[in-house]
Design a protein around this motif. Sequence first.
Motif, short mmCIF file in Angstrom:
data_model
loop_
_atom_site.label_atom_id
_atom_site.label_comp_id
_atom_site.label_asym_id
_atom_site.label_seq_id
_atom_site.Cartn_x
_atom_site.Cartn_y
_atom_site.Cartn_z
N GLU A 98 3.02 2.72 -13.72
CA GLU A 98 2.61 1.32 -13.97
C GLU A 98 2.02 0.68 -12.72
N ILE A 99 2.65 0.94 -11.58
CA ILE A 99 2.17 0.28 -10.35
C ILE A 99 0.88 0.93 -9.84
N LYS A 100 0.68 2.20 -10.18
CA LYS A 100 -0.50 2.91 -9.67
C LYS A 100 -1.69 2.62 -10.58
N GLN A 101 -2.18 1.40 -10.51
CA GLN A 101 -3.32 1.01 -11.34
C GLN A 101 -4.62 1.14 -10.57
N LYS A 102 -4.50 1.21 -9.24
CA LYS A 102 -5.72 1.23 -8.43
C LYS A 102 -6.22 2.66 -8.27
N ARG A 103 -7.53 2.79 -7.99
CA ARG A 103 -8.11 4.11 -7.73
C ARG A 103 -9.01 4.01 -6.52
N PRO A 104 -9.26 5.06 -5.80
CA PRO A 104 -8.71 6.39 -6.04
C PRO A 104 -7.28 6.58 -5.52
N TRP A 105 -6.86 5.77 -4.55
CA TRP A 105 -5.56 6.01 -3.91
C TRP A 105 -4.55 4.95 -4.31
N PHE A 106 -3.33 5.07 -3.79
CA PHE A 106 -2.25 4.16 -4.17
C PHE A 106 -2.65 2.70 -3.95
N ASN A 107 -3.30 2.43 -2.81
CA ASN A 107 -3.69 1.06 -2.48
C ASN A 107 -5.15 0.75 -2.83
N GLY A 108 -5.83 1.67 -3.48
CA GLY A 108 -7.26 1.46 -3.75
C GLY A 108 -8.09 2.41 -2.93
N ASP A 109 -8.98 1.85 -2.09
CA ASP A 109 -9.95 2.70 -1.39
C ASP A 109 -9.37 3.53 -0.24
N ASP A 110 -8.28 3.02 0.38
CA ASP A 110 -7.81 3.69 1.60
C ASP A 110 -6.64 4.63 1.33
N PHE A 111 -6.81 5.89 1.72
CA PHE A 111 -5.72 6.87 1.66
C PHE A 111 -4.61 6.36 2.59
N SER A 112 -3.35 6.44 2.14
CA SER A 112 -2.27 5.83 2.94
C SER A 112 -1.00 6.67 2.93
N MET A 113 -0.01 6.17 3.67
CA MET A 113 1.30 6.83 3.74
C MET A 113 1.90 6.97 2.33
N ALA A 114 1.67 6.01 1.48
CA ALA A 114 2.24 6.07 0.12
C ALA A 114 1.69 7.28 -0.63
N ASP A 115 0.43 7.62 -0.40
CA ASP A 115 -0.14 8.82 -1.02
C ASP A 115 0.52 10.08 -0.47
N ILE A 116 0.75 10.07 0.83
CA ILE A 116 1.35 11.23 1.50
C ILE A 116 2.77 11.47 0.99
N PHE A 117 3.54 10.39 0.83
CA PHE A 117 4.94 10.56 0.44
C PHE A 117 5.10 10.98 -1.03
#
Length: 220
Positions: free
Chosen positions: A133-152
Amino acid sequence: MSKPKLISFNVCPFVQRSVILLEEKGVDYDIDFIDVYDPPAWFLEISPTGKVPVLQVDDEILFESNVIGEYLEEVYDPKFHPADALTKAKNRAWMEYTSPLYGGTFNLMMAKTKEDADKYIQQMRDRQESLNEIKQKRPWFNGDDFSMADIFAAPYFVRVEFFKKHFNVDILEGNANLQDWSDRVLARNSVQESIVEGFDGIMLDRMKENGSYLLDKQNV
Ligand SMILES: N[C@@H](CCC(=O)N[C@@H](CS)C(=O)NCC(=O)O)C(=O)O
């Protein structure tokens, strides 16, 4: 500061978080593998919890994968956390949210009956629903920027893929947002680099030794 050294166990998802981050940041590091089921005395001496990952920085010892992650993020560029304090805090909460999912994949791997396997799959599906539900943005967790949340989240997706490939068990079934996210995360070089050689074989061997239900089912 000398090269940091990561103490690892070959199939530990918590260690994988640290490896992906080190790879993404291009850090020059050493890695030592131990067997967490038969840890050497020197490891028990330096590790307060007896768990990996441990990061040795000069004479200091860091433990807990989230703490190691925050340290690496502070010390090495490029930065992966979002700058905004509230977004960053929310990310940290969701990063921690994935930890029990790792446990779910371990439980499923070791489940000895269909009832247990079904129960663990359902527990993971229930938990990942909020992530979906929270992962509505693309391409990454926060939208455009690859982040720690993607890594974890990455070590979870690596294991989800393992179950899909070998047992046709699709834990992400029906979660389009998560599937899209998983595909992108798994395509990342750092994530592929963090998977030890022979990963699938090691996992399958452990299941065999354990008499796991999924393997029996596959052989029927
Ligand atoms: N909360 C710890 C969990 C680490 C963990 O559970 N590591 C496992 C291997 S995947 C371990 O070392 N287990 C050995 C033990 O529990 O004695 C973290 O995030 O670093």
